[in-house]
Design a protein around this motif. Structure first.
Motif, mmCIF file in Angstrom:
data_model
loop_
_atom_site.group_PDB
_atom_site.id
_atom_site.type_symbol
_atom_site.label_atom_id
_atom_site.label_comp_id
_atom_site.label_asym_id
_atom_site.label_seq_id
_atom_site.Cartn_x
_atom_site.Cartn_y
_atom_site.Cartn_z
ATOM 1 N N GLY A 9 0.595 -1.374 0.209
ATOM 2 C CA GLY A 9 0.058 -0.023 -0.354
ATOM 3 C C GLY A 9 1.107 1.513 0.020
ATOM 4 O O GLY A 9 0.333 2.435 0.041
ATOM 5 N N LYS A 10 1.975 0.729 0.036
ATOM 6 C CA LYS A 10 2.973 2.507 0.477
ATOM 7 C C LYS A 10 3.745 3.222 -0.405
ATOM 8 O O LYS A 10 3.405 1.717 -1.857
ATOM 9 N N LEU A 11 4.014 3.743 -1.457
ATOM 10 C CA LEU A 11 4.800 3.566 -2.830
ATOM 11 C C LEU A 11 6.185 3.777 -2.184
ATOM 12 O O LEU A 11 7.104 4.342 -1.368
ATOM 13 N N LEU A 12 7.420 3.355 -3.745
ATOM 14 C CA LEU A 12 8.524 3.511 -3.380
ATOM 15 C C LEU A 12 8.765 4.448 -4.414
ATOM 16 O O LEU A 12 7.845 4.600 -5.531
ATOM 17 N N VAL A 13 9.720 5.124 -4.044
ATOM 18 C CA VAL A 13 9.931 6.636 -5.245
ATOM 19 C C VAL A 13 11.812 6.270 -5.438
ATOM 20 O O VAL A 13 12.361 6.467 -4.775
ATOM 21 N N ALA A 14 12.157 6.135 -6.365
ATOM 22 C CA ALA A 14 13.763 6.627 -7.097
ATOM 23 C C ALA A 14 13.724 7.411 -6.688
ATOM 24 O O ALA A 14 13.667 8.408 -6.865
ATOM 25 N N GLU A 15 15.459 7.303 -6.293
ATOM 26 C CA GLU A 15 16.200 8.199 -5.127
ATOM 27 C C GLU A 15 16.741 8.377 -6.899
ATOM 28 O O GLU A 15 17.175 8.313 -7.338
ATOM 29 N N PRO A 16 17.009 9.796 -6.884
ATOM 30 C CA PRO A 16 17.750 10.625 -8.272
ATOM 31 C C PRO A 16 19.469 9.768 -7.922
ATOM 32 O O PRO A 16 19.806 9.386 -9.356
ATOM 33 N N GLU A 136 18.386 -2.182 -1.234
ATOM 34 C CA GLU A 136 18.509 -1.286 -1.409
ATOM 35 C C GLU A 136 18.036 -0.106 -1.473
ATOM 36 O O GLU A 136 18.243 0.937 -2.137
ATOM 37 N N ILE A 137 16.897 -0.237 -0.748
ATOM 38 C CA ILE A 137 16.715 1.321 0.158
ATOM 39 C C ILE A 137 18.390 2.239 0.667
ATOM 40 O O ILE A 137 18.153 2.857 0.838
ATOM 41 N N LYS A 138 18.925 0.730 2.013
ATOM 42 C CA LYS A 138 20.082 1.317 2.076
ATOM 43 C C LYS A 138 21.282 1.659 1.834
ATOM 44 O O LYS A 138 22.286 3.124 2.110
ATOM 45 N N GLU A 139 20.641 1.048 0.382
ATOM 46 C CA GLU A 139 21.936 1.457 -0.316
ATOM 47 C C GLU A 139 21.396 3.054 -1.205
ATOM 48 O O GLU A 139 21.901 3.459 -2.509
ATOM 49 N N ASN A 140 20.064 3.122 -1.196
ATOM 50 C CA ASN A 140 20.156 4.893 -1.539
ATOM 51 C C ASN A 140 19.693 5.035 -3.002
ATOM 52 O O ASN A 140 19.385 5.680 -4.334
ATOM 53 N N SER A 141 18.730 3.611 -3.347
ATOM 54 C CA SER A 141 18.247 3.486 -4.629
ATOM 55 C C SER A 141 16.743 3.757 -4.838
ATOM 56 O O SER A 141 15.949 4.407 -5.432
ATOM 57 N N TRP A 142 16.148 3.567 -2.883
ATOM 58 C CA TRP A 142 14.682 3.954 -3.062
ATOM 59 C C TRP A 142 14.480 4.533 -1.873
ATOM 60 O O TRP A 142 15.503 4.466 -0.856
ATOM 61 N N PHE A 143 12.759 5.633 -1.525
ATOM 62 C CA PHE A 143 12.614 6.102 0.092
ATOM 63 C C PHE A 143 10.730 5.774 -0.426
ATOM 64 O O PHE A 143 10.453 5.889 -1.539
#
Length: 185
Positions: A9-16, A136-143
């Motif tokens: 239900g949450k969103l994943l947003v691509a990090e720059p 991938e979140i820890k590697e700053n690919s997504w928030f």
């Protein structure tokens, strides 16, 4: 800004930081499933040049189809807000449902009983195995972001990513206006 928990239900947003990844550049993904062993989602802001009828000729429906992700791109998936009309729908969150009885769906579409604001179709999906998305979140690919869209079925996809970055604030405001292709700058 408080940290948002990773869950369906949450969103994943691509990090720059992943601007060079053609599949996920500026992607916003609706998480349809998140368990200890896997995560499934659909990209909300990448329309394709296809309609449902282009992909399923016996369905008289010209609703747009979106790129759901790089996995199983030969399959059509859908999220909707009509579980009372589609048996076997799985609740994602807040009135959003995933899948259901495709024969019932075909009948509803062929009879013209659904609006495009009731459903969104995807070719393929995004998927992660156990621990992969967390890494991938820890590697700053997504928030991770709350799904604060009023209706995910009627989104204007053109500025979705930019607006999510502006909403997050801080250094993200700088990236929100960056050109899509840095080589053209």
């Amino acid at each position: 800004m408080k940290k948002v928990k990773l869950q369906k239900g949450k969103l994943l947003v691509a990090e720059p930081a992943i601007l060079n990844d053609s599949s996920f550049n500026r992607a916003i993904i609706l998480l349809a499933e998140h368990t200890k062993s896997n995560t499934v989602g659909f990209i909300l802001n990448k329309p394709l040049e296809y309609t449902v009828n282009d992909l399923v000729p016996d369905v008289r429906c010209n609703f747009n189809v979106y790129e759901g992700g790089p996995v199983e791109q030969d399959n059509l998936y859908f999220v909707h807000k009509i579980p009372e009309l589609l048996e076997d729908s799985l609740e994602v969150a807040n009135g959003i449902f995933w899948g259901g009885n495709f024969k019932q769906l075909k009948n509803l579409l062929n009879e013209g009983l659904l609006e495009e604001s009731d459903i969104r179709f995807f070719l393929g999906y995004t998927g992660w195995s156990e621990g992969q998305l967390e890494n991938e979140i820890k590697e700053n690919s997504w928030f991770v972001s709350e799904n604060d869209f009023e209706n995910v079925f009627t989104l204007e996809e053109e500025n979705l990513w930019k607006n999510k970055l502006l909403q997050k604030g801080g250094n993200y405001k700088l990236w929100a206006n960056a050109p899509e292709d840095f080589n053209l700058n």
